[in-house]
Scaffold this motif. Structure first.
Motif, PDB file in Angstrom:
ATOM      1  N   VAL A 440       0.835  -1.204   0.000  1.00  0.00           N
ATOM      2  CA  VAL A 440       0.000   0.000   0.000  1.00  0.00           C
ATOM      3  C   VAL A 440       0.867   1.250   0.000  1.00  0.00           C
ATOM      4  O   VAL A 440       0.630   2.198  -0.753  1.00  0.00           O
ATOM      5  CB  VAL A 440      -0.919  -0.012   1.237  1.00  0.00           C
ATOM      6  CG1 VAL A 440      -1.689   1.281   1.312  1.00  0.00           C
ATOM      7  CG2 VAL A 440      -1.869  -1.176   1.186  1.00  0.00           C
ATOM      8  N   TYR A 441       1.907   1.222   0.835  1.00  0.00           N
ATOM      9  CA  TYR A 441       2.775   2.394   0.904  1.00  0.00           C
ATOM     10  C   TYR A 441       3.610   2.554  -0.362  1.00  0.00           C
ATOM     11  O   TYR A 441       3.919   3.671  -0.765  1.00  0.00           O
ATOM     12  CB  TYR A 441       3.674   2.312   2.132  1.00  0.00           C
ATOM     13  CG  TYR A 441       2.973   2.748   3.400  1.00  0.00           C
ATOM     14  CD1 TYR A 441       2.377   4.007   3.478  1.00  0.00           C
ATOM     15  CD2 TYR A 441       2.893   1.921   4.495  1.00  0.00           C
ATOM     16  CE1 TYR A 441       1.722   4.403   4.612  1.00  0.00           C
ATOM     17  CE2 TYR A 441       2.237   2.311   5.642  1.00  0.00           C
ATOM     18  CZ  TYR A 441       1.658   3.554   5.698  1.00  0.00           C
ATOM     19  OH  TYR A 441       0.999   3.957   6.823  1.00  0.00           O
ATOM     20  N   LYS A 443       2.578   1.907  -3.328  1.00  0.00           N
ATOM     21  CA  LYS A 443       1.692   2.570  -4.285  1.00  0.00           C
ATOM     22  C   LYS A 443       1.604   4.049  -3.982  1.00  0.00           C
ATOM     23  O   LYS A 443       1.621   4.893  -4.868  1.00  0.00           O
ATOM     24  CB  LYS A 443       0.292   1.957  -4.194  1.00  0.00           C
ATOM     25  CG  LYS A 443       0.109   0.765  -5.073  1.00  0.00           C
ATOM     26  CD  LYS A 443      -1.353   0.397  -5.109  1.00  0.00           C
ATOM     27  CE  LYS A 443      -1.535  -1.005  -5.622  1.00  0.00           C
ATOM     28  NZ  LYS A 443      -2.885  -1.488  -5.393  1.00  0.00           N
ATOM     29  N   LYS A 444       1.482   4.321  -2.683  1.00  0.00           N
ATOM     30  CA  LYS A 444       1.368   5.719  -2.275  1.00  0.00           C
ATOM     31  C   LYS A 444       2.610   6.493  -2.702  1.00  0.00           C
ATOM     32  O   LYS A 444       2.517   7.608  -3.197  1.00  0.00           O
ATOM     33  CB  LYS A 444       1.194   5.761  -0.751  1.00  0.00           C
ATOM     34  CG  LYS A 444       0.867   7.112  -0.206  1.00  0.00           C
ATOM     35  CD  LYS A 444      -0.595   7.418  -0.387  1.00  0.00           C
ATOM     36  CE  LYS A 444      -0.780   8.869  -0.706  1.00  0.00           C
ATOM     37  NZ  LYS A 444      -2.147   9.187  -1.110  1.00  0.00           N
ATOM     38  N   GLU A 447       2.608   7.187  -6.305  1.00  0.00           N
ATOM     39  CA  GLU A 447       1.651   8.247  -6.603  1.00  0.00           C
ATOM     40  C   GLU A 447       2.231   9.612  -6.234  1.00  0.00           C
ATOM     41  O   GLU A 447       2.163  10.562  -7.009  1.00  0.00           O
ATOM     42  CB  GLU A 447       0.375   7.962  -5.817  1.00  0.00           C
ATOM     43  CG  GLU A 447      -0.782   8.869  -6.146  1.00  0.00           C
ATOM     44  CD  GLU A 447      -1.880   8.716  -5.111  1.00  0.00           C
ATOM     45  OE1 GLU A 447      -2.140   7.590  -4.669  1.00  0.00           O
ATOM     46  OE2 GLU A 447      -2.459   9.747  -4.725  1.00  0.00           O
TER      47      GLU A 447
END
Lengths: 673, 90
Positions: A440-441, A443-444, A447
């Protein structure tokens, strides 16, 4: 989940009657309700939580149960209807060992794998009750279902090679599958199974093609040698449309890069759908063998070109419409055709003569486009795989590895602490990075990096972010007519106030009733709030406008404004660190003034503190520019958060009424001396 | 703002104790099974993940999508459910 609920009173009534008749073992009544009145046996009876069907399956009298179940199934009973607990009649029949009924249900489409609210299937109930007959019966129905599902999976999509793209920067060659060729190839291999096909064949093919191109000397050999491994043995005929008549160039961009778009059509593919191809094999395959050397088909499409004014230029050496070649030579011919064409184009364009030299054979990208087609869902996916030509001459194996999906993020190499560090550097308040949070991180991070770290800045300015108020306040926003019953809220306020009246108690800051609470409002949000007819909307807007809640005496609220005024006078020194000053200056800069709303005048300091704290609790500290959450005094200290928020919501509501009655005068910097 | 489901209200009405992961709003049979496969067999394990992600809605939803292929609605429901539960009991 098929939970059925009656929509009209009539339906509820009929279903309830049916339920009662079943309960009374009154077969005649049941029949007349189902046959004549059209009662629906699937509706949940509101007070019982189950439908008449559930009751019928489970009722004590077995014969009656069987009879009624037959009747219900005949009149639209759904064997998978859910009760409020997620139970189906199949569950009930299994748990109660109603074998006959269970058989009937299963034959009428009962699902032995549905799970109820306890996550139990009918089989599990039967096992639990130790009912081997039921278990056997249910199990008999499972494998069928499994196979059916498997069948679905197999059919659910078609996978096919769609086209091949060759791009050397100036020209894009697009090779497509020709329908006829595809079909005939299919016909040759009727039992071809998608699953058994080694996937990288196309890749190999393309790579081979490049080997032949890079090393022109041993073209034919390399190709033929490598090919036997692939399943494309029936690649006897390739059709090519080496037609350059569709070259387009944009005269306006002569001195810059020229984009010529080119479309070639060639068929290198087969469509691995065994079903469609099986029936008529021989005629089509014959066609391939006898394929004439030249086909007169004209199926050339032009790729969209980016220029607006396009002139179509015919290159000097325009070949015949279609060249059909058989065997391997086509591969050479095609790639050479691209080179020739590009060279001739460059030659014909004087301003580009120089770039002609820099154009070298090494600069070509090849990508394969695969097509996934799911007819059931009506979805078509195109997957583009790029092939790294730099490595293609090394070996087929490395080549196919380099054609991996798209670009895998190179930052997969971040370890936990490095990832967290990277996020923190971008200003993102990352939590602990663990094996479960890492992706998740990542991906963050990607982004944030793609946005150039702007996200951090956005996140830091709370005004633009949607405010999330406390729970009680959100409730009032959801429920427009919460004001119709304020007794509970009033009670809270009275309790809070009464304790302060006891003269024997001593309170911090004394008993002088000279304090009040105040709100600072942003007029850009309240704009004409008084004319807002919808109370609910007015409430929302009022809450959104509040940016500071305070308690004070005399002209305490003005101190904020004076401080801000000092900053205002020195515009070069506007790096105010206080959120509320930033906000005040922001309002002034927008040409508006701050609204200072005094509420709850003439109260004791402790009471003012308590009211302030309650309002902050309701609004949520993060939504305000306050630094502290405020302090409760007296009984309110021991209240639950919900009560505190409730009091706050009520006080804010009172404040809104005061605001609506006030003039809402705005204070500009020039009003402060 | 839409109202919450019965499942949501049930969940936030009491401490979660040993409730299975399927008791979370937005998590039904299919997602529940996927979560169990991923090691999140109890609601409190998901709560742990929720807390480790600092109650951040965006991250939590992303995680739900990654872990059990939840759709946006399911992920939001689950986040809302845990968030409301925390406001009540944490």
């Amino acid at each position: 989940m098929s939970i059925y609920r009656a929509k009209t009173k009539q339906e509820v009534y009929l279903t309830s009657l049916l339920y009662d008749s079943i309960d009374d073992n009154n077969f005649r009544a049941v029949r007349s309700l189902l046959c004549e009145k059209g009662a629906n046996p699937n509706f949940i009876v509101p007070t019982k939580g189950i439908s008449p069907f559930h009751l019928a399956v489970g009722i004590d009298d077995c014969d009656f149960a069987l009879k009624v179940t037959c009747l219900i199934l005949e009149f639209g009973g759904d064997p998978n209807v859910r009760s409020e607990d997620g139970l189906t009649p199949v569950h009930i029949a299994s748990a109660w060992n109603r074998l006959d009924i269970l058989k009937l249900l299963m034959r009428c489409g009962g699902d032995a794998e549905l799970r109820d609210a306890n996550w139990m299937t009918p089989v599990q109930y039967a096992l639990k009750e130790n009912l081997p007959d039921c278990v056997d019966l249910l199990r008999d129905h499972l494998p069928d279902k499994y196979e059916a599902m498997h069948e679905d999976l197999r059919d659910c999509y078609q996978f096919s090679f769609d086209k091949l793209l060759v791009n050397n920067g100036n020209l894009i060659g697009e090779y497509e599958i020709d329908e006829e060729t595809a079909r005939s190839i299919n016909a040759d291999r009727p039992l071809l199974d998608l699953v058994n096909q080694p996937e990288p064949d196309h890749t190999k093919l393309v790579l081979n093609w490049f080997e032949t191109h890079v090393d022109e000397a041993k073209v034919d050999e390399t190709f033929t040698v490598n090919r036997p491994n692939s399943t494309d043995e029936d690649f006897v005929s390739y059709e090519s449309s080496a037609d350059e008549s569709d070259v387009v160039l944009n005269p306006k961009t002569l001195n810059s890069t020229i984009k010529k778009t080119y479309k070639k059509k060639r068929k290198i593919e087969r469509q691995p759908n065994p079903r469609s191809s099986t029936p008529q094999t021989s005629p089509k395959s014959c066609m391939v063998e006898r394929n004439p050397q030249c086909s007169s088909e004209s199926g050339i499409q032009t790729l969209p070109c980016s220029g607006n004014s396009l002139s179509s230029v015919k290159p000097p050496e325009t070949s015949s419409d279609y060249m059909t070649c058989s065997g391997n030579s086509i591969l050479n011919q095609n790639i050479l055709a691209i080179y020739d064409a590009s060279k001739s184009l460059f030659a014909s364009d004087e301003s580009c003569n120089k770039s002609c030299e820099s154009y070298e054979a090494s600069f070509v990208t090849v990508s394969e486009v695969y097509k996934y087609e799911d007819e059931q869902e009506g979805i078509v996916l195109y997957e583009k795989r790029s092939i790294d030509i730099g490595r293609c001459s090394e070996s087929v194996l490395t080549g196919s590895i380099s054609s991996k999906m798209s670009q895998l993020p190179d930052r997969l190499c971040y370890d936990f602490s490095a990832l967290r560090q990277a996020l923190l550097e971008l200003g993102y308040p990352a939590g602990p990075v663990t094996s479960t949070t890492r992706s998740v991180y990542l991906k963050k991070l990607r982004e944030l990096q793609s946005r150039g770290g702007q996200a951090a800045v956005v996140a830091a300015t709370p005004e633009d972010v949607e405010r999330v108020y406390s729970r009680e306040l959100r409730k009032t926003l959801r429920n427009g007519d919460w004001t119709s019953n304020l007794d509970h809220y009033k009670q809270l306020e009275t309790t809070m106030m009464e304790q302060f009246r006891d003269p024997s108690k001593k309170w911090v800051e004394g008993r002088a009733k000279a304090s009040f609470a105040y709100l600072l409002l942003d007029p850009r949000k309240t704009n004409n709030l008084r004319e807002e007819a919808d109370l609910k909307k007015a409430w929302e807007r009022f809450l959104a406008a509040i940016f500071y809640v305070g308690k004070g005496k005399r002209n305490r609220p003005f101190q904020h404004l004076y401080e801000a005024r000092r900053k205002w006078d020195k515009p070069n020194n506007t790096t105010s660190t206080e959120a509320k000053e930033v906000r005040i200056l922001d309002i002034w800069r927008a040409g508006r003034g701050v609204i200072c709303l005094h509420v709850f005048q003439n109260i004791m300091p402790v009471e003012a503190y308590t009211r302030e704290a309650a309002m902050i609790s309701a609004l949520g500290l993060r939504n305000l520019s306050n630094k502290d959450a405020g302090k409760y005094y007296g009984v309110a200290c021991q209240w639950s958060d919900r009560d505190k928020e409730k009091l706050g919501a009520y006080l804010l509501h009172k404040a809104m009424n005061i605001f609506l009655n006030e003039c809402g005068s705005e204070i500009y910097p020039e009003n402060l001396n | 703002m839409s109202s919450t489901s019965q499942k949501h209200r049930n969940f936030i009405a009491e401490p979660m104790g040993d409730k299975p992961v399927t008791d979370l709003a937005g998590v039904g049979g299919v997602l529940g099974e996927r979560l169990v496969t991923a090691g999140f067999d109890k609601a409190y394990v998901v709560l742990g993940q929720f807390l480790v992600l600092k109650k951040n809605q965006e991250l939590f939803k992303e995680w739900m999508k990654d872990t059990c292929m939840a759709n946006s609605k399911q992920a939001s429901d689950c986040w809302q459910c845990l968030n409301d539960w925390c406001e009540e009991f944490l």
